[in-house]
Design a protein around this motif. Sequence first.
Motif, short mmCIF file in Angstrom:
data_model
loop_
_atom_site.label_atom_id
_atom_site.label_comp_id
_atom_site.label_asym_id
_atom_site.label_seq_id
_atom_site.Cartn_x
_atom_site.Cartn_y
_atom_site.Cartn_z
N UNK A 32 -20.75 -2.90 3.87
CA UNK A 32 -20.07 -4.17 4.07
C UNK A 32 -20.81 -5.01 5.09
N UNK A 33 -20.84 -6.33 4.87
CA UNK A 33 -21.44 -7.23 5.84
C UNK A 33 -20.58 -8.49 5.92
N UNK A 34 -20.65 -9.16 7.07
CA UNK A 34 -19.81 -10.36 7.26
C UNK A 34 -20.42 -11.27 8.30
N UNK A 35 -20.10 -12.55 8.18
CA UNK A 35 -20.41 -13.55 9.21
C UNK A 35 -19.15 -14.34 9.46
N UNK A 36 -18.87 -14.63 10.72
CA UNK A 36 -17.75 -15.47 11.10
C UNK A 36 -18.23 -16.51 12.11
N UNK A 37 -17.82 -17.76 11.89
CA UNK A 37 -18.17 -18.85 12.79
C UNK A 37 -17.07 -19.07 13.82
N UNK A 38 -17.45 -19.43 15.03
CA UNK A 38 -16.47 -19.67 16.09
C UNK A 38 -15.60 -20.87 15.74
N UNK A 39 -14.31 -20.68 15.86
CA UNK A 39 -13.33 -21.72 15.52
C UNK A 39 -12.99 -22.50 16.79
N UNK A 40 -13.97 -23.28 17.28
CA UNK A 40 -13.80 -24.03 18.53
C UNK A 40 -13.65 -25.51 18.23
N UNK A 41 -12.56 -26.09 18.69
CA UNK A 41 -12.28 -27.50 18.39
C UNK A 41 -12.23 -28.34 19.65
N UNK A 42 -13.03 -29.37 19.69
CA UNK A 42 -12.86 -30.46 20.64
C UNK A 42 -13.10 -30.15 22.11
N UNK A 43 -13.90 -30.99 22.76
CA UNK A 43 -14.09 -30.89 24.20
C UNK A 43 -15.54 -30.66 24.60
N UNK A 44 -15.73 -30.49 25.90
CA UNK A 44 -17.05 -30.23 26.47
C UNK A 44 -17.16 -28.74 26.77
N UNK A 45 -18.26 -28.12 26.40
CA UNK A 45 -18.47 -26.70 26.67
C UNK A 45 -18.76 -26.52 28.16
N UNK A 89 -22.62 -28.74 10.46
CA UNK A 89 -23.38 -28.98 11.69
C UNK A 89 -22.49 -28.99 12.93
N UNK A 90 -21.17 -29.06 12.75
CA UNK A 90 -20.25 -29.10 13.89
C UNK A 90 -19.88 -27.71 14.41
N UNK A 91 -20.29 -26.67 13.70
CA UNK A 91 -19.91 -25.31 14.11
C UNK A 91 -20.68 -24.89 15.37
N UNK A 92 -20.00 -24.14 16.24
CA UNK A 92 -20.57 -23.80 17.55
C UNK A 92 -21.54 -22.62 17.48
N UNK A 93 -21.25 -21.65 16.62
CA UNK A 93 -22.09 -20.47 16.53
C UNK A 93 -21.44 -19.42 15.65
N UNK A 94 -22.04 -18.22 15.61
CA UNK A 94 -21.53 -17.21 14.68
C UNK A 94 -21.81 -15.80 15.16
N UNK A 152 -14.58 -10.26 14.29
CA UNK A 152 -13.43 -10.79 15.01
C UNK A 152 -13.31 -10.19 16.41
N UNK A 153 -13.61 -8.90 16.52
CA UNK A 153 -13.57 -8.25 17.83
C UNK A 153 -14.61 -8.86 18.76
N UNK A 154 -15.82 -9.07 18.23
CA UNK A 154 -16.91 -9.65 19.04
C UNK A 154 -16.56 -11.09 19.45
N UNK A 155 -15.95 -11.85 18.53
CA UNK A 155 -15.62 -13.24 18.86
C UNK A 155 -14.52 -13.31 19.91
#
Length: 385
Positions: A313-326, A361-366, A382-385
Motif C-alpha cells: 500500500x502507498x499513499x500521499x496526503x496534502x496538508x489541509x492548511x487554510x488561510x494566514x501567514x506561516x 498550487x495553493x497546497x502547503x506540502x505533503x 495522517x499520523x505524520x501530519x
Amino acid sequence: MKKVLIIGASILQLPAIRKAKELGYYVGVADYNPNAIGIMEADEYFNVSTIDVDGVVKVAQEFKPDGIMTLATDMPMRAVAKACEVCGLPGISFDTAIKATDKGEMIKAFEAAGVEHPWYYIVPDPDALKQVLDAVTYPCIMKPTDNAGSRGVVLCHSREELESEYEYSRHESRGGAVIIEEYLQGPEFSIEVMVIDGEPHVLQITDKLTTGAPHFVEMGHSQPTRQNEENQEKIRDLAIRACKAVGINIGPAHVEIILTKDGPKMVELGARMGGDCITTHLVPLSTGIDMVGCTIKLACGEEVDIEPKFNKGSAIRYFDAYGGVIKSIEGLDEAKKILGVQEISIVHQVGETIGEIGSSTDRVGFVIAQADTAEDAIKVCEKAM
C-alpha cells in the motif's frame, strides 16, 4: 551513450532527469527559466519554453536525441509529439497530443468511440455561452478546455452562478474556451497506464481524495484501490478504451474516472504520467514498477519491464492548511521517524501567506507513506501530519 531530451527542468521533471542519469543517458533539458532547478543536474540546457512547439522542434533537431519525454505536465506534450514526429522518434502523434490536452477535442473523441462520458457543451466565447444557457441542467461543472491542476474548475448550481463564474473559468483558459459538463457524483479514481505497441496496460488504480465543491482540488491519493474486483474491472476497461479513443499508441497515460450510480464515466486523461507524486512515488512503492524508467526507455525505443514486483500500500496526503501567514514549521524530524514515512515536503515557507485552496498550487506540502495496505499507508500519512 544514448541521449534523452526532457521537456522541462522544474522540480516536476527532477525524477525524470535523475532517473535518466542513473540509467546512463546523456540528458538535455529545455525550459524557459534559466534558473530551473533541474538544469544543474542535466548535461545540456536549452533556453526554450516547454509549450513553444517550433522552438522545441528546433532544439530536438540540434540535440539529436534518441528519445524525447516530459513528466506529469499536459501542454508540453504537444511539443513532445511534434518533435518526435519531425525527428522520427517513438511517440504519440500531434493529433493525439491535441486530443489529450484540449478537453473539448478529448470529449468529442470519447463520444465518437462510444466511451462513457458526461454530457457537455463547449463554449468558445461569451456569445456561445448565451446560446447554451437554456439547455444546461444543474448542478454542472465548468472548466477551461486547456488547463490543469484544478485551475478554473467550478461547480455551478444555477444559471445565475454559471454566468457569474464564467469569467473566473475563462480567465484560466489559454485559448479562452471553457467546457460545461454534467456534474458526475461518486468516488473518483486515477488509472496509471503504460501503452506498449498500441496496447494499454493498467499498472495501478488510485483512489483519490479531493476538497469537493467548488474547486475539487486533489488532497490525497492511495494505492491500490479499495474497490471490489467487479468495479475495478469496469474501471480498467473504460480506461483502456479511453486511451485508444484518443489514439495513445505508446508511453504512459493518466486517466481520471468517476464511478457513478450508472457505472464509471470519464473525467479526462493525459498522455503522460500522473502528477502529485502518483507515478514517481506511489506506483513504485505499491508495485515495484519503475514507471519513470519505463517511460524514458519507451521514448528511446527500448524494451521495458512492467511486471509488478510486490503488492503493498502507498499513499500521499496534502496538508489541509487554510488561510494566514506561516509563523513556524515544527515537528518535521519527529514525523520523518515514523515507520512507513517515505517523504515529507513543505513547499511554502515561514513568512509566506497562504489562502483558501483553490488550485493545486495553493497546497502547503505533503506526506508520502508505504505500508502493507492502502489503509495502513493512509494512517501513517495522517499520523505524520
